[in-house]
Design a protein around this motif. Structure first.
Motif, PDB file in Angstrom:
ATOM      1  N   ILE A   1      45.314  32.161  36.871  1.00  0.00           N
ATOM      2  CA  ILE A   1      44.253  31.688  36.021  1.00  0.00           C
ATOM      3  C   ILE A   1      43.205  31.095  37.100  1.00  0.00           C
ATOM      4  O   ILE A   1      41.834  31.409  36.734  1.00  0.00           O
ATOM      5  CB  ILE A   1      44.538  30.360  35.270  1.00  0.00           C
ATOM      6  CG1 ILE A   1      43.422  30.124  34.214  1.00  0.00           C
ATOM      7  CG2 ILE A   1      45.071  29.217  36.127  1.00  0.00           C
ATOM      8  CD1 ILE A   1      43.130  31.130  33.027  1.00  0.00           C
TER       9      ILE A   1
ATOM     10  N   ARG B   1      39.437  36.100  33.923  1.00  0.00           N
ATOM     11  CA  ARG B   1      39.793  34.966  33.441  1.00  0.00           C
ATOM     12  C   ARG B   1      39.151  33.882  33.740  1.00  0.00           C
ATOM     13  O   ARG B   1      39.355  32.581  32.870  1.00  0.00           O
ATOM     14  CB  ARG B   1      41.332  34.852  33.843  1.00  0.00           C
ATOM     15  CG  ARG B   1      42.355  36.133  33.313  1.00  0.00           C
ATOM     16  CD  ARG B   1      43.818  35.729  33.578  1.00  0.00           C
ATOM     17  NE  ARG B   1      44.388  34.701  32.563  1.00  0.00           N
ATOM     18  CZ  ARG B   1      45.353  34.239  32.414  1.00  0.00           C
ATOM     19  NH1 ARG B   1      46.364  34.887  33.273  1.00  0.00           N
ATOM     20  NH2 ARG B   1      45.899  33.548  31.692  1.00  0.00           N
TER      21      ARG B   1
ATOM     22  N   ASN C   1      43.043  35.618  27.437  1.00  0.00           N
ATOM     23  CA  ASN C   1      44.606  35.483  28.010  1.00  0.00           C
ATOM     24  C   ASN C   1      44.994  36.824  28.149  1.00  0.00           C
ATOM     25  O   ASN C   1      46.325  37.213  28.612  1.00  0.00           O
ATOM     26  CB  ASN C   1      45.333  34.816  27.376  1.00  0.00           C
ATOM     27  CG  ASN C   1      45.403  35.126  25.746  1.00  0.00           C
ATOM     28  OD1 ASN C   1      44.996  36.446  25.539  1.00  0.00           O
ATOM     29  ND2 ASN C   1      46.181  34.355  25.085  1.00  0.00           N
TER      30      ASN C   1
END
Length: 633
Positions: A245, A251, A239
């Protein structure tokens, strides 16, 4: 449901995963796979559409790997033999190396209503090869033997056979697991200057968190009883990466746990002295785990006359000695540059890698690969870095350029894995000294224009040097803030980044900067001493006395794909080379500096010049370099 393959749990979906939504959601951000906004090439692992993986398990296909235990003699790398037997071979079969070996849906991003079904592989491999790499007759015989070089990356490994190519992977078979004897061992030391001339920092990577073991460096003068210095411990989490995302490889598919990064400060060093050191960890039972023994030579006292040799280059990246990722051709000169520096290491005192280090582009496993590749250099001499677009840039992350070049890293891995003597490592500008040299390292990924925090730093850095003690003043940044006749600048009607030298050229002139180095453009180019677009010297290879301008050098040919030149050669361009290479500066006294450009292919000198002058020549006024004077007595 789950099936077990070679004792390996694999999730089997009831229907093919619908992952097209992922790519639609990220279509606005797909530029992260490009090597450079202006260049060709692609991060090799970005070619693998791992979310589309489906199962095609076939009991007649077997893949095995050995030895199963690695590093039994303390090695941090080992060659692996992989055997493939496949009754249904195809030309696009490939083998991926996964670490950790238990890859499954648990590594996928959080589910939401946009996932119709969770993919069952969400992590890219750390490297790959096509099954026919070493056997062109694989499609006929169904048999192949591959050789991979693995480095210790704090987890076990599994080799996976896929059909369907990189764009439509079908998982056919999974090998046995392999693991290093001590996967947590302290590895890949990286030396760097501290904030004072008599301080050296040692940074390394391990699998030990601070609550598991206490990190330290054991060091001392060669031949004397060593002492211990404590080390700090840092890491970063998934994170901590930037981007949505769904759209940031750092990520998602590129995430891999980076382990723990330790830095120790070795202080009060004697000048020009050889020290030995090793990294270690004190375990909870009182025992110690130690690395191999390394050595370095401390810096000379600022201003001291001695033989001082500096290497400068940018944009090197990494490559695979085992031929993995063979069709990417992403950093074709990387190993040549690395190997030439290793070959000449006894004649090098400090290295400056001025941005675009690993080109991981959000695939975090590649930082380990890069630190392992340069370890023979970084463990022996200070390896000073600058921030480049492929380390820092991501939209809405505070970078000056709103591009996706870092793949979502937004500077975090580089700032954590490498120490620089900056006041704030998120603001990657700093000064450092080496004997008769004073270096001002700027951060072209943050605003440098007049009135900014960085501009004030640059002026303070240039103004603070005592030229009687340190006559050689060097400025450096990743992007070309000076001069380049690269083709893409030419298409934009410029010879630099927008607003590049607008604010800085008066500082270079006022403080009499000798040489300004830049990367980003993947070639080599040297200008005449120049000020306001005009050459101030007709000499090309020897400058004596007062030099009225700054020599600008693009040295971005460290290893990544090359950049072309414009067809027009400006009158200020002295030498251009479309090849991989690096620069070496050599000073033995306060009056003479030797500049050499060497090709990475053979280490020979292809361009050079010398500067000869006295302190009075530095003091002499040239245009825009001296303050106003008075006739008052």
């Amino acid at each position: 449901m789950e099936e077990t393959v070679n004792h390996f749990p694999v999730k089997v979906p009831s229907k093919i995963s619908a992952v097209l939504m992922f790519w639609l959601l990220c279509s606005a951000n797909l530029t992260f796979v490009q090597a450079d906004i202006h260049g060709a090439g692609e991060q090799a692992l970005a070619k693998i559409d791992i979310y589309k993986t489906t199962l095609a398990l076939d009991g007649s296909a077997v893949i095995t790997a050995y030895p199963r235990t690695l590093g039994s003699l303390g090695e941090d790398s080992e060659w692996i033999t992989v055997n493939i037997v496949n009754e249904k071979p195809s030309a696009d079969d490939w083998v991926g190396v996964f670490s950790p070996a238990n890859f499954n849906a648990s590594t996928c991003p959080p589910q939401d209503e946009q996932w119709q079904e969770t993919p069952y592989i969400c992590t890219a491999p750390i490297k790959y090869k096509y099954a026919n790499y070493s056997n062109p007759e694989y499609t006929e015989t169904g048999k192949s033997t591959l050789r991979f070089l693995l480095i210790n990356q704090r987890a076990d490994f599994a080799f996976v056979l896929f059909s369907g190519g990189l764009s439509n992977p079908k998982l056919v078979s999974v090998s046995n697991k392999l693991q290093f004897l001590n996967p947590q061992a302290p590895l890949y030391p990286r030396l760097a200057h501290g904030k004072s001339w008599d301080e050296m920092t040692v940074t390394w990577t391990s699998g030990y968190n601070i609550d598991e073991a206490v990190p330290f460096v054991e060091w001392g003068m060669k031949g004397e009883t060593p002492k211990r210095s404590p080390a700090g411990t840092l890491t970063f989490k998934q994170n901590s990466m930037c981007g949505r995302i769904r759209c940031s490889p750092a990520r998602t598919v590129g995430w891999r746990d980076p382990g723990f990064i330790h830095t120790s400060f070795l202080k009060d060093l004697w000048p020009n002295t050889v020290y030995t050191y090793r990294m270690g960890h004190i375990l909870s039972d009182g025992s110690c785990v130690r690395s191999k023994l390394f050595s370095f030579k401390s810096s000379p006292y600022p201003g001291q006359d001695s033989l001082q040799r500096v290497i400068i280059f940018g944009d090197m990246g990494k490559a695979e000695r085992d031929g993995s990722n063979e069709y990417s051709d992403y950093q074709p000169g990387s190993l040549n540059t690395t190997d030439q520096l290793i070959k000449d290491l006894d004649n090098i005192d400090v290295v400056f890698h001025i941005g675009d280090l690993s080109y991981a582009n959000g695939y975090i496993s590649q930082w380990d690969q890069f630190t392992a590749q340069v370890q023979p250099i970084t463990s022996t001499v200070p390896y000073m870095i600058a921030s480049g677009n492929h380390e820092r840039n991501w939209p809405n992350s505070g970078s000056f350029y709103d591009t996706t070049d870092s793949g979502g890293e937004c500077g975090v891995p580089a700032e954590t894995m490498y120490y620089v003597p900056a006041e704030n490592r998120a603001k990657f500008w700093y000064s450092t000294d080496y004997g008769m040299f004073h270096f001002c390292i700027a951060d072209s990924e943050h605003d440098w224009r007049e009135g900014t925090e960085q501009y004030k730093f640059i002026e303070k850095c240039l103004a603070s040097v005592d030229r009687q003690k340190q006559p050689w003043l060097i400025f450096s940044a990743h992007r070309v803030l000076g001069y380049s006749s690269n083709s893409w600048y030419g298409l934009e009607g410029a010879f630099e980044e927008p607003m590049g030298r607008e604010s800085l050229q008066k500082l270079w002139q006022k403080y009499r900067v000798d040489i300004a180095f830049f990367g980003h453009v993947h070639n080599y180019e040297r200008t005449c001493p120049i000020y306001q677009n005009q050459c101030v010297s007709k000499e090309k290879h020897h400058y004596s006395g007062t030099v009225n301008g700054t020599i600008h050098v693009v040295v971005g040919g460290g290893g990544s794909h090359l950049s072309g030149f414009s067809s027009m050669i400006p009158n200020w361009s002295i030498y251009r080379d479309y090849d991989f290479g690096f620069v070496k500066l050599t000073a033995s006294d306060h009056s003479s500096l030797l500049f050499e450009y060497k090709k990475s292919s053979d280490g020979k000198v292809y361009d050079s010049f010398t500067i000869s002058r006295d302190y009075r020549d530095v003091l002499a006024c040239v245009h825009d370099s001296c303050p106003a004077t008075t006739l008052a007595t």
